[in-house]
Design a protein around this motif. Sequence first.
Motif, PDB file in Angstrom:
ATOM      1  N   VAL A   1     -13.130  22.915  25.280  1.00 39.49           N
ATOM      2  CA  VAL A   1     -13.238  21.441  24.266  1.00 39.49           C
ATOM      3  C   VAL A   1     -12.406  21.681  23.477  1.00 39.49           C
ATOM      4  N   VAL A   2     -10.668  20.292  24.294  1.00 40.36           N
ATOM      5  CA  VAL A   2      -9.964  20.628  23.596  1.00 40.36           C
ATOM      6  C   VAL A   2     -10.460  18.780  22.908  1.00 40.36           C
ATOM      7  N   LYS A   3      -9.572  18.914  21.520  1.00 37.68           N
ATOM      8  CA  LYS A   3      -9.850  17.318  20.064  1.00 37.68           C
ATOM      9  C   LYS A   3      -8.490  17.079  19.959  1.00 37.68           C
ATOM     10  N   GLN A   4      -8.587  15.248  20.284  1.00 38.11           N
ATOM     11  CA  GLN A   4      -7.193  14.882  19.847  1.00 38.11           C
ATOM     12  C   GLN A   4      -7.136  14.437  18.264  1.00 38.11           C
ATOM     13  N   ASP A   5      -7.223  14.058  17.104  1.00 38.01           N
ATOM     14  CA  ASP A   5      -7.284  13.204  16.049  1.00 38.01           C
ATOM     15  C   ASP A   5      -6.581  11.729  16.636  1.00 38.01           C
ATOM     16  N   ALA A   6      -6.771  11.251  15.062  1.00 39.94           N
ATOM     17  CA  ALA A   6      -6.620   9.912  15.105  1.00 39.94           C
ATOM     18  C   ALA A   6      -4.687  10.293  15.215  1.00 39.94           C
ATOM     19  N   ASP A   7      -4.351  10.714  14.639  1.00 43.08           N
ATOM     20  CA  ASP A   7      -2.765  11.075  14.459  1.00 43.08           C
ATOM     21  C   ASP A   7      -1.726  11.090  16.164  1.00 43.08           C
ATOM     22  N   GLY A   8      -2.863  11.745  16.852  1.00 36.90           N
ATOM     23  CA  GLY A   8      -2.655  12.259  17.998  1.00 36.90           C
ATOM     24  C   GLY A   8      -2.400  13.665  18.073  1.00 36.90           C
ATOM     25  N   ASN A   9      -2.697  14.631  16.926  1.00 38.26           N
ATOM     26  CA  ASN A   9      -2.866  15.678  16.931  1.00 38.26           C
ATOM     27  C   ASN A   9      -3.306  16.461  17.793  1.00 38.26           C
ATOM     28  N   THR A  10      -3.406  17.817  18.493  1.00 42.85           N
ATOM     29  CA  THR A  10      -4.360  17.963  19.085  1.00 42.85           C
ATOM     30  C   THR A  10      -5.347  19.473  18.331  1.00 42.85           C
ATOM     31  N   HIS A  11      -6.517  19.402  18.591  1.00 38.93           N
ATOM     32  CA  HIS A  11      -6.772  20.266  18.323  1.00 38.93           C
ATOM     33  C   HIS A  11      -7.678  21.575  19.313  1.00 38.93           C
ATOM     34  N   ASP A  12      -7.396  22.462  19.025  1.00 42.35           N
ATOM     35  CA  ASP A  12      -7.947  23.724  19.613  1.00 42.35           C
ATOM     36  C   ASP A  12      -8.018  23.498  21.237  1.00 42.35           C
ATOM     37  N   ALA A  13      -6.320  23.412  21.450  1.00 43.52           N
ATOM     38  CA  ALA A  13      -5.511  23.605  22.735  1.00 43.52           C
ATOM     39  C   ALA A  13      -6.297  24.396  23.450  1.00 43.52           C
ATOM     40  N   PHE A  14      -6.557  24.765  24.745  1.00 42.45           N
ATOM     41  CA  PHE A  14      -6.677  25.729  25.691  1.00 42.45           C
ATOM     42  C   PHE A  14      -4.743  26.011  25.708  1.00 42.45           C
ATOM     43  N   THR A  15      -4.876  27.671  25.720  1.00 40.61           N
ATOM     44  CA  THR A  15      -3.430  27.666  25.808  1.00 40.61           C
ATOM     45  C   THR A  15      -3.202  29.113  26.339  1.00 40.61           C
ATOM     46  N   ASP A  16      -4.096  29.549  26.482  1.00 36.26           N
ATOM     47  CA  ASP A  16      -3.371  31.575  26.108  1.00 36.26           C
ATOM     48  C   ASP A  16      -3.648  31.151  27.661  1.00 36.26           C
ATOM     49  N   PRO A  17      -1.817  31.713  28.067  1.00 32.58           N
ATOM     50  CA  PRO A  17      -1.381  31.355  29.451  1.00 32.58           C
ATOM     51  C   PRO A  17      -1.632  32.068  30.342  1.00 32.58           C
ATOM     52  N   GLU A  18      -1.938  33.164  30.137  1.00 33.77           N
ATOM     53  CA  GLU A  18      -3.114  34.644  31.215  1.00 33.77           C
ATOM     54  C   GLU A  18      -4.434  33.494  32.231  1.00 33.77           C
ATOM     55  N   MET A  19      -5.177  32.558  31.293  1.00 31.78           N
ATOM     56  CA  MET A  19      -5.931  31.929  31.336  1.00 31.78           C
ATOM     57  C   MET A  19      -5.551  30.824  31.821  1.00 31.78           C
ATOM     58  N   ARG A  20      -4.731  30.082  31.062  1.00 40.47           N
ATOM     59  CA  ARG A  20      -4.046  29.294  32.079  1.00 40.47           C
ATOM     60  C   ARG A  20      -3.980  29.195  33.651  1.00 40.47           C
ATOM     61  N   TYR A  21      -3.144  30.668  34.387  1.00 39.11           N
ATOM     62  CA  TYR A  21      -2.543  30.790  35.068  1.00 39.11           C
ATOM     63  C   TYR A  21      -3.641  31.070  35.855  1.00 39.11           C
TER      64      TYR A  21
ATOM     65  N   ARG B   1      -0.530  40.238  38.764  1.00 36.22           N
ATOM     66  CA  ARG B   1      -1.705  40.832  39.067  1.00 36.22           C
ATOM     67  C   ARG B   1      -3.196  41.014  39.043  1.00 36.22           C
ATOM     68  N   PRO B   2      -3.892  41.672  40.085  1.00 32.89           N
ATOM     69  CA  PRO B   2      -5.369  42.215  39.488  1.00 32.89           C
ATOM     70  C   PRO B   2      -6.514  41.747  38.853  1.00 32.89           C
ATOM     71  N   GLU B   3      -6.872  40.985  38.028  1.00 30.01           N
ATOM     72  CA  GLU B   3      -7.676  40.696  36.888  1.00 30.01           C
ATOM     73  C   GLU B   3      -7.477  42.454  36.576  1.00 30.01           C
TER      74      GLU B   3
END
Length: 509
Positions: free
Chosen positions: A145-165, A498-500
């Motif tokens: 769950v990625v959240k965005q606050d009133a100022d447009g800042n992202t919290h808890d972004a899903f960022t791990d490149p390995e998992m993203r790819y 590479r294989p997981e």
Amino acid sequence: MELTEQEIIRRQKLEELQKQGIEAYPADLWEVNFSSTEMLSGFDTNPDKFSNISFAGRIMSVRDMGKAAFAVLQDAVGRIQIYVRRDDICQGEDKSAYDTVFKKLLDIGDIIGVKGFVFKTKTGETSIHVKELKLLSKSLRPLPVVKQDADGNTHDAFTDPEMRYRQRYLDLIVNPQVKDAFVKRTQLTSSMRHFLNAKGYMEVETPILQPLYGGAAARPFKTHHNTLDMTLYLRIANELYLKRLIVGGFDGVYEFAKDFRNEGMSRFHNPEFTQVELYVAYKDYEWMMNLVEEMVEKIALDLHGKTEIPVGEHIINFKRPWKRFTMYEAIAHYTGVDITTMDEDALATAARGMGIHIDKTMGRGKMIDEIFGEKVEAHLIQPTFITDYPVEMSPLAKKHRSKPGLVERFEAICNGKEICNAFSELNDPIDQRKRFEEQLELGIRGDEEAMQLDEDFLRALEFGMPPTAGLGIGIDRLSMIMTNSHSIQDVLFFPQMRPEKKEVQEEAN
RNA sequence: GAUUCCGUAGCUCAGCUGGUAGAGCAAUACACUUUUAAUGUAUGGGUCCUGGGUUCGAGUCCCAGCGGGAUCACCA
């Protein structure tokens, strides 16, 4: 397979839904009459249009207020808030559709269909007031769950490149900006296709499995055909096949081609990548430069509505005309050394003087290429054509009409990287045979990337190929620039990994 | 291939000179019929990447491996 606590709970919810006679994966279609962005952009000017809407999307967040709740649904193009009131979706005395099904058995990540009307909340957010709600697909894994606050800042972004790819589907669900880059990539190829079609060139398909690999200097992937009992290679380029089609009488052919090169991986290299190659009869490389400028400028305009595009630290402007340098001019400009008339020894001395490592196997062409790569290329940020390459580096390009030892070839360099490569194609079959033979010698001396001699291609040339201009554009590289992406992995849905886990692979074998 | 950084709950991360693990979100339960990083109260959740070693004791130190990122090399 070991399930986590949250996965077990979701499976229990699935059972409970089934017990209540609710199909978690219904088969019938769900009508969608507006997208999220259509509602968000259209409601203010035309509210009546949205008094009876049917919509579907994935639940991205829920704000439960007791007997009413807000949730955010995501569809293919955006997100919209929905407002679910117990007494609206439960008309009779039985409130279980809200109290049990909606509040307890639905989760973030589930895909639901809603019907109702669009309205504006107290705080001014355009939302859907839900009258009817149906589960369309139950999600069994918790979504980050990625959240965005009133100022447009992202919290808890899903960022791990390995998992993203590895789990790109997840990346696409929770990171909307990722989707944008891929949409742009598709717009890019679409824009290019329109451009080439409008010129009357024909899109074709040529073999990916090739008995001889040719058209570039690279190590191939090798495979085997059982019935024919023969070695086949995944193509490293499609150049020689497209030229056969020019021999066959087509005036202009192009192909968006997945090519495969068995080489190192980096943020600029994936083992499989996409190139568009174009061949046009009765043209030369000067003509082709103009076409490239025109086409890439149009792509920038189609994607961004302007020719200036931010790329890393720079603003790159694709507006025509682009700068043009001959290879020698570019080297003279950036090193202060004019190598035009230097012989091999003089060139070796000059290169060493620039701190470039030179060894005895290098010919004149290779040394020039080294100097260019080390001292010039990185400086070329704005799109720049480099023309007239040494003949040794270009076995498929025609000899320069007036400059001995050079070929009629150009590359476009942008942001310090090659984005295309083109030449007046060599159509002299005697010369072409000679060039192949030189490549064979390189191969014998151990150059794993030397080209193979393609006897059938030579036979085609012997029948006569018109003077032809040819072009190859790296679609991945161009997409990186057009989307301001730092890595090729950001413009490939499924970059090579590479294989997981070892065990997974062993079980599969 | 080289260098370097990283791998802890579903996600994002903290965890000091070694003392058997913590936060936010997510989840569960309860409350709340216009909220928006909703809120309040309570609860559960861990093969600390894997395998060795040192140690009374290892998430932490050492070695090896696996996976990923960055840079470089290779790749015109």
